[in-house]
Scaffold this active site. Sequence first.
Site, PDB file in Angstrom:
ATOM      1  N   LYS A 294       6.082 -78.693 101.713  1.00 54.15           N
ATOM      2  CA  LYS A 294       5.275 -78.467 100.400  1.00 54.15           C
ATOM      3  C   LYS A 294       4.386 -77.073 100.643  1.00 54.15           C
ATOM      4  O   LYS A 294       4.432 -76.223 100.159  1.00 54.15           O
ATOM      5  CB  LYS A 294       4.564 -79.420  99.908  1.00 54.15           C
ATOM      6  CG  LYS A 294       5.207 -80.521  99.296  1.00 54.15           C
ATOM      7  CD  LYS A 294       5.669 -80.074  97.812  1.00 54.15           C
ATOM      8  CE  LYS A 294       7.066 -79.593  97.709  1.00 54.15           C
ATOM      9  NZ  LYS A 294       8.081 -80.657  97.679  1.00 54.15           N
TER      10      LYS A 294
ATOM     11  N   ASN B 127      26.923 -68.299  86.105  1.00 55.66           N
ATOM     12  CA  ASN B 127      26.041 -69.008  87.193  1.00 55.66           C
ATOM     13  C   ASN B 127      26.964 -69.635  88.199  1.00 55.66           C
ATOM     14  O   ASN B 127      28.040 -70.333  87.818  1.00 55.66           O
ATOM     15  CB  ASN B 127      25.345 -70.338  86.543  1.00 55.66           C
ATOM     16  CG  ASN B 127      24.614 -70.999  87.520  1.00 55.66           C
ATOM     17  OD1 ASN B 127      24.172 -70.754  88.707  1.00 55.66           O
ATOM     18  ND2 ASN B 127      24.677 -72.282  87.142  1.00 55.66           N
ATOM     19  N   GLY B 128      26.867 -69.336  89.567  1.00 56.91           N
ATOM     20  CA  GLY B 128      27.804 -69.882  90.429  1.00 56.91           C
ATOM     21  C   GLY B 128      28.195 -68.743  91.405  1.00 56.91           C
ATOM     22  O   GLY B 128      27.614 -67.722  91.616  1.00 56.91           O
TER      23      GLY B 128
ATOM     24  N   GLU C  13       7.831 -83.599 104.749  1.00 59.48           N
ATOM     25  CA  GLU C  13       7.502 -83.239 103.190  1.00 59.48           C
ATOM     26  C   GLU C  13       6.222 -82.325 102.976  1.00 59.48           C
ATOM     27  O   GLU C  13       5.965 -81.563 102.573  1.00 59.48           O
ATOM     28  CB  GLU C  13       7.692 -84.474 102.358  1.00 59.48           C
ATOM     29  CG  GLU C  13       7.443 -84.325 100.842  1.00 59.48           C
ATOM     30  CD  GLU C  13       8.198 -83.203 100.377  1.00 59.48           C
ATOM     31  OE1 GLU C  13       9.255 -82.972 100.900  1.00 59.48           O
ATOM     32  OE2 GLU C  13       7.855 -82.884  99.205  1.00 59.48           O
TER      33      GLU C  13
ATOM     34  N   GLU D 214       6.595 -73.809 101.466  1.00 56.91           N
ATOM     35  CA  GLU D 214       7.074 -73.090 100.080  1.00 56.91           C
ATOM     36  C   GLU D 214       6.514 -72.522  99.039  1.00 56.91           C
ATOM     37  O   GLU D 214       6.776 -71.569  98.478  1.00 56.91           O
ATOM     38  CB  GLU D 214       8.234 -74.106  99.492  1.00 56.91           C
ATOM     39  CG  GLU D 214       7.675 -75.367  98.723  1.00 56.91           C
ATOM     40  CD  GLU D 214       8.765 -76.179  98.079  1.00 56.91           C
ATOM     41  OE1 GLU D 214       8.512 -77.367  98.178  1.00 56.91           O
ATOM     42  OE2 GLU D 214       9.689 -75.619  97.690  1.00 56.91           O
TER      43      GLU D 214
ATOM     44  N   ARG E 132      15.302 -71.532  87.344  1.00 57.91           N
ATOM     45  CA  ARG E 132      16.462 -71.463  88.115  1.00 57.91           C
ATOM     46  C   ARG E 132      16.588 -70.189  88.814  1.00 57.91           C
ATOM     47  O   ARG E 132      17.776 -70.103  89.698  1.00 57.91           O
ATOM     48  CB  ARG E 132      17.545 -71.567  86.989  1.00 57.91           C
ATOM     49  CG  ARG E 132      17.682 -72.959  86.311  1.00 57.91           C
ATOM     50  CD  ARG E 132      18.776 -73.030  85.447  1.00 57.91           C
ATOM     51  NE  ARG E 132      19.974 -73.274  86.057  1.00 57.91           N
ATOM     52  CZ  ARG E 132      20.520 -74.319  86.328  1.00 57.91           C
ATOM     53  NH1 ARG E 132      20.027 -75.497  85.962  1.00 57.91           N
ATOM     54  NH2 ARG E 132      21.722 -74.369  86.914  1.00 57.91           N
TER      55      ARG E 132
ATOM     56  N   HIS F  71       5.061 -82.822 124.114  1.00 53.65           N
ATOM     57  CA  HIS F  71       6.604 -82.320 124.623  1.00 53.65           C
ATOM     58  C   HIS F  71       6.836 -80.806 124.203  1.00 53.65           C
ATOM     59  O   HIS F  71       7.720 -80.361 124.149  1.00 53.65           O
ATOM     60  CB  HIS F  71       7.497 -83.167 124.385  1.00 53.65           C
ATOM     61  CG  HIS F  71       7.425 -84.455 124.716  1.00 53.65           C
ATOM     62  ND1 HIS F  71       7.639 -84.908 126.071  1.00 53.65           N
ATOM     63  CD2 HIS F  71       7.135 -85.606 124.100  1.00 53.65           C
ATOM     64  CE1 HIS F  71       7.274 -86.176 126.216  1.00 53.65           C
ATOM     65  NE2 HIS F  71       6.975 -86.609 125.193  1.00 53.65           N
TER      66      HIS F  71
ATOM     67  N   CYS G  75      21.223 -69.720  89.029  1.00 55.18           N
ATOM     68  CA  CYS G  75      20.962 -68.555  87.803  1.00 55.18           C
ATOM     69  C   CYS G  75      21.029 -69.525  86.551  1.00 55.18           C
ATOM     70  O   CYS G  75      21.319 -70.600  86.327  1.00 55.18           O
ATOM     71  CB  CYS G  75      21.945 -67.507  87.596  1.00 55.18           C
ATOM     72  SG  CYS G  75      22.231 -66.608  89.117  1.00 55.18           S
TER      73      CYS G  75
ATOM     74  N   LYS H 118      14.891 -73.558  91.410  1.00 54.74           N
ATOM     75  CA  LYS H 118      14.828 -74.901  91.562  1.00 54.74           C
ATOM     76  C   LYS H 118      16.267 -75.663  91.856  1.00 54.74           C
ATOM     77  O   LYS H 118      16.574 -76.729  92.223  1.00 54.74           O
ATOM     78  CB  LYS H 118      14.540 -74.925  89.975  1.00 54.74           C
ATOM     79  CG  LYS H 118      14.394 -76.478  89.632  1.00 54.74           C
ATOM     80  CD  LYS H 118      12.910 -76.940  90.222  1.00 54.74           C
ATOM     81  CE  LYS H 118      12.647 -78.452  89.988  1.00 54.74           C
ATOM     82  NZ  LYS H 118      11.670 -78.895  91.161  1.00 54.74           N
TER      83      LYS H 118
ATOM     84  N   TRP I  20      19.063 -65.637  90.349  1.00 55.74           N
ATOM     85  CA  TRP I  20      18.744 -65.845  91.803  1.00 55.74           C
ATOM     86  C   TRP I  20      19.829 -65.148  92.442  1.00 55.74           C
ATOM     87  O   TRP I  20      20.781 -65.420  92.644  1.00 55.74           O
ATOM     88  CB  TRP I  20      18.736 -67.173  92.003  1.00 55.74           C
ATOM     89  CG  TRP I  20      18.100 -67.479  93.372  1.00 55.74           C
ATOM     90  CD1 TRP I  20      16.743 -67.497  93.854  1.00 55.74           C
ATOM     91  CD2 TRP I  20      18.697 -67.696  94.638  1.00 55.74           C
ATOM     92  NE1 TRP I  20      16.771 -67.778  95.123  1.00 55.74           N
ATOM     93  CE2 TRP I  20      17.896 -67.942  95.745  1.00 55.74           C
ATOM     94  CE3 TRP I  20      20.377 -67.909  94.920  1.00 55.74           C
ATOM     95  CZ2 TRP I  20      18.279 -68.080  97.017  1.00 55.74           C
ATOM     96  CZ3 TRP I  20      20.565 -68.048  96.198  1.00 55.74           C
ATOM     97  CH2 TRP I  20      19.559 -68.088  97.373  1.00 55.74           C
TER      98      TRP I  20
HETATM   99  C1  F6R Z   1      11.288 -78.524  97.511  1.00 54.32           C
HETATM  100  C2  F6R Z   1      12.394 -78.638  96.784  1.00 54.32           C
HETATM  101  C3  F6R Z   1      13.828 -78.250  97.582  1.00 54.32           C
HETATM  102  C4  F6R Z   1      14.775 -79.262  97.041  1.00 54.32           C
HETATM  103  C5  F6R Z   1      16.165 -79.126  97.438  1.00 54.32           C
HETATM  104  C6  F6R Z   1      17.094 -80.210  97.159  1.00 54.32           C
HETATM  105  O1  F6R Z   1      10.204 -78.700  96.943  1.00 54.32           O
HETATM  106  O2  F6R Z   1      12.508 -78.829  95.979  1.00 54.32           O
HETATM  107  O3  F6R Z   1      13.783 -78.477  98.962  1.00 54.32           O
HETATM  108  O4  F6R Z   1      14.481 -80.767  97.125  1.00 54.32           O
HETATM  109  O5  F6R Z   1      16.424 -77.822  97.135  1.00 54.32           O
HETATM  110  O6  F6R Z   1      17.397 -80.061  95.546  1.00 54.32           O
HETATM  111  P1  F6R Z   1      17.950 -81.299  94.655  1.00 54.32           P
HETATM  112  O7  F6R Z   1      16.873 -82.402  94.927  1.00 54.32           O
HETATM  113  O8  F6R Z   1      17.989 -80.661  93.316  1.00 54.32           O
HETATM  114  O9  F6R Z   1      19.339 -81.472  95.278  1.00 54.32           O
END
Ligand code: F6R
Length: 619
Positions: free
Chosen positions: A496, A100-101, A492, A499, A27, A515, A2, A614, A74
């Site tokens: 992308k 936050n937490g 990756e 998400e 966030r 397989h 949050c 984020k 969040w």
């Molecule tokens: C995807 C993305 C997430 C972060 C993951 C780890 O685009 O951003 O998968 O990579 O939540 O976050 P960090 O790097 O902040 O530990």
Amino acid sequence: MCGIVGYTGTVPAAPVLLDGLAKLEYRGYDSAGIAVAEGGKLQVVRRRGKVAELAHTVGHFDLTGKSGIGHTRWATHGRPSEANAHPHVSCAGDIAVVHNGIIENFADLREELSQRGHTFRSETDTEVIAHLIEETYADLSKGASTTSEASGLLEAVRLASMRLVGSYGLAVMSSKEPGVIVTTCKDMPIIVGKGSDGAYVASDAIAVIGATRDVVFLKDGHLARLTCDDIAFFDGYGKSVTEETTHISWDMDVAEKGGYPDFMLKEIHEQPRVIRDTLKGRLVAGHLEIDELDMTAEELNLIDRVYIIACGTSYHAGLIAKEQIEGWARIPTEVEVASEFRYRNPIITPTTLVVAVSQSGETADTLAAIRDARIKGARVFGITNVLGSPVARESDGVIYTKANKEIAVASTKSFLGQLVSLSLLALLLAQAKGKMRMNQIRLIFRELGDTAEQVERILADTSAIDEAARACVDATSALFVGRGMGAAIAKEGALKLKEISYLHAEAYAAGEMKHGPIALIDEGFPVIAIATQSPVYDKVISNVQEAKARGALVVAIATEGDKEIANHADHVIYIPKVRDALSAITASVPLQLLARSIAVIRGCDIDQPRNLAKSVTVE
Ligand code: F6R
């Protein structure tokens, strides 16, 4: 996950809080709320949904109070709803809290407080904090003894927080102490700073730097008492302390889209700059130097095992680095998802290096894994994008990725910063172990620098990417395949796509297709193949042919000049030639753009995809 913000000063608080919340929205964006000290009371306004909706509602109130706290959520405990939105207030409504937490013992506390007559109005873990502080404040007012220099709300927050198990960044107000905000934290970031018009607190510097660039990252267990003119700091015993100030140098324009339709596209375009900045000053008199790691060449030479721990996109950067560390420095390297690593019993010795990769520097699982690895005796290097973040503070050494603040929830520029930083680390280990000649290391370093210009070229013409996106947009699922480096890049690419476009996507080592996953393929099923020049190029082509033979719509990421690939793929996205070990840097960029382009056509929210946030500060 949050975002929290607080302000006490000389101007009306509500607009300041709403502005801060808009900057913190990445966030979490399930609900938002503010509490403002208004005529001897706390006026609380909360809304389900985004900050813009809260701002609209706040517009109906005539809030003139000059101190307040705000939150963007969040959801963890309790679904997204107005009742579960912060701030949460005590029974009498005179204490307001944003958090936050996660409070792990909230069920026990709730039970205990309910038995003493407290009424709960939400399903959240946070609400217990407001009631605990209410009780402690009342006890102190009745003359309960305390040994600390603190008093009033500050002391109530200090004593109440001693009962909390879990993680928290808190900002608290009481209607009995207008103009005062008390903040404290444990395992969650809190930043405080004094601007010309008052004092600010936030969970992220981005909400503060419009007012001041000189901030204090509050230490775990410490408290700060903010008033219009002053910020006083206290340790966990309530003893007054002096805190060190950090200057934040990044530009305010990180919080603006700068003419781009979304932050993600802006951040994708910043990648050449990130590559250059991350490499700056690393080659000194022909040798690689990463002083921040604080290890001598002799100590580096002793490392005989590397674990890379991370989550999500950062984990994918680790998979790519494994190939480099094993290939260049010849050190056995394991890459592990932090949430698994922390619950295993990995083999760690004093010569094990643990590399923790985290853009935000706040990810709860990665932090827990760092602590665990250090207890077991490993040396821990952090790779993060956020100055002073918990990962930076808790690691033995840190490399900053120089991406600057990343706002879009989907990581792009910070991922490239991680790839470049990890490449540097791999080269440094190779240098320390004498596994590569210096002129070879210098050559790869130069080629790393060249990727900045190569990425610029990819960004200059995205027509092939957009065309491929249009071809894939009606699919419900897609496969990403590659081999070697390409297998990690594929992971990756798939992440992308899912998400931000909500299309189901999976990544497979191309050789694994037959397989099982090949059963998914029928007419028009998108298969995105990483088919750049590499030692396994021919093998990838065979796998592409297998997919094509079953009706797949093949999109290939291929090296400029490769004519062969056009015979097998429906769409070819050409990228400049780089050595295979660096190919993730260039090949990831069209995959980012492809995912974004598909998401745009599907009308998705590019910067704030559903259910995500984020910083993942919960387990
Ligand atoms: C995807 C993305 C997430 C972060 C993951 C780890 O685009 O951003 O998968 O990579 O939540 O976050 P960090 O790097 O902040 O530990």
